[in-house]
Design a protein around this motif. Sequence first.
Motif, PDB file in Angstrom:
ATOM      1  N   TRP A  96       0.458  10.931   6.343  1.00 25.30           N
ATOM      2  CA  TRP A  96       1.829  10.538   6.645  1.00 25.30           C
ATOM      3  C   TRP A  96       1.958   9.967   8.052  1.00 25.30           C
ATOM      4  N   LEU A 116       3.320  -4.629   2.906  1.00 30.63           N
ATOM      5  CA  LEU A 116       3.934  -3.300   2.995  1.00 30.63           C
ATOM      6  C   LEU A 116       3.847  -2.563   1.663  1.00 30.63           C
ATOM      7  N   VAL A 117       4.110  -3.272   0.565  1.00 29.37           N
ATOM      8  CA  VAL A 117       4.025  -2.653  -0.760  1.00 29.37           C
ATOM      9  C   VAL A 117       2.603  -2.194  -1.047  1.00 29.37           C
ATOM     10  N   LEU A 154       1.031   6.412   7.743  1.00 30.65           N
ATOM     11  CA  LEU A 154       2.129   5.661   7.144  1.00 30.65           C
ATOM     12  C   LEU A 154       3.218   5.380   8.174  1.00 30.65           C
ATOM     13  N   PHE A 171      -1.104   4.497   0.253  1.00 38.94           N
ATOM     14  CA  PHE A 171      -0.796   5.812   0.818  1.00 38.94           C
ATOM     15  C   PHE A 171      -0.318   6.776  -0.279  1.00 38.94           C
ATOM     16  N   ILE A 172       0.538   6.289  -1.171  1.00 37.64           N
ATOM     17  CA  ILE A 172       1.024   7.138  -2.270  1.00 37.64           C
ATOM     18  C   ILE A 172      -0.133   7.582  -3.160  1.00 37.64           C
ATOM     19  N   ALA A 228       1.868   0.855   1.194  1.00 36.99           N
ATOM     20  CA  ALA A 228       2.615   2.012   0.703  1.00 36.99           C
ATOM     21  C   ALA A 228       2.010   2.532  -0.597  1.00 36.99           C
ATOM     22  N   THR A 271       2.125   2.630  10.419  1.00 37.83           N
ATOM     23  CA  THR A 271       2.211   1.349   9.698  1.00 37.83           C
ATOM     24  C   THR A 271       3.637   0.814   9.697  1.00 37.83           C
ATOM     25  N   LEU A 272       4.599   1.698   9.452  1.00 37.92           N
ATOM     26  CA  LEU A 272       5.998   1.282   9.438  1.00 37.92           C
ATOM     27  C   LEU A 272       6.455   0.817  10.819  1.00 37.92           C
TER      28      LEU A 272
END
Length: 218
Positions: free
Chosen positions: A9, A196-197, A12, A203-204, A200, A15-16
Amino acid sequence: MRMSGMWLWRRLLVTLILFPVGFFVVFWASTFLLAQWDEAWRPAWMGDGVGAQAIVILPADTPPGFSTELVPFSMAKDFAANHPGATFLIPRSEQGAEQQSTDEHLQQDALRQKEVEDQLRLKLASLSLDVKQVPGGAQQISIEDMDRTDDTHGTRYEASKDGVRLIRYRFVGDRDAMGVLLAAMVLSFLLNLVALVCVAGWFIYRWRKGSRGAVMAE
């Protein structure tokens, strides 16, 4: 597994945070590349030659004996047919146009070309003109000019007495810059959204994989 989840996390979150930086970099790179493409010279077969122009020489009773006009390439053929005595050739001395010129003829040719440029500059904000003789009495003419509305035209063509053949052209409209910026923004948004997708999703996937491993371990 808890440490692994925290690490995931955190990555993540980083990254954001970096996403706006990536958007900025991609936006300016896209702007530069799109601007280079928009302002580049294009061969005659690419596009419809929009913005291309040709110089027309018309007979006149006042010195220096001719007047000069710039006409759109699409109108050049009809313009010459409807104006008797019009020619697309830049005035040259007879000897200078047909055989090796002497210094005197070269000076006369330069003066006549300067007169053409001076007449055109009265109607333009800037002008660059280059004329080269080619076999058969034709001329290869290169024009780059900016009109009073800040539109930039560039045309390279071969001219004869009553005809022209387009070689290359470029046109940069005053309002094209806004279109380039808008296209760069859309392209940057789409590229960054895809990135980004993908990130993400990765990561998910890793988080779910870690969660399944923890459940199985219990």
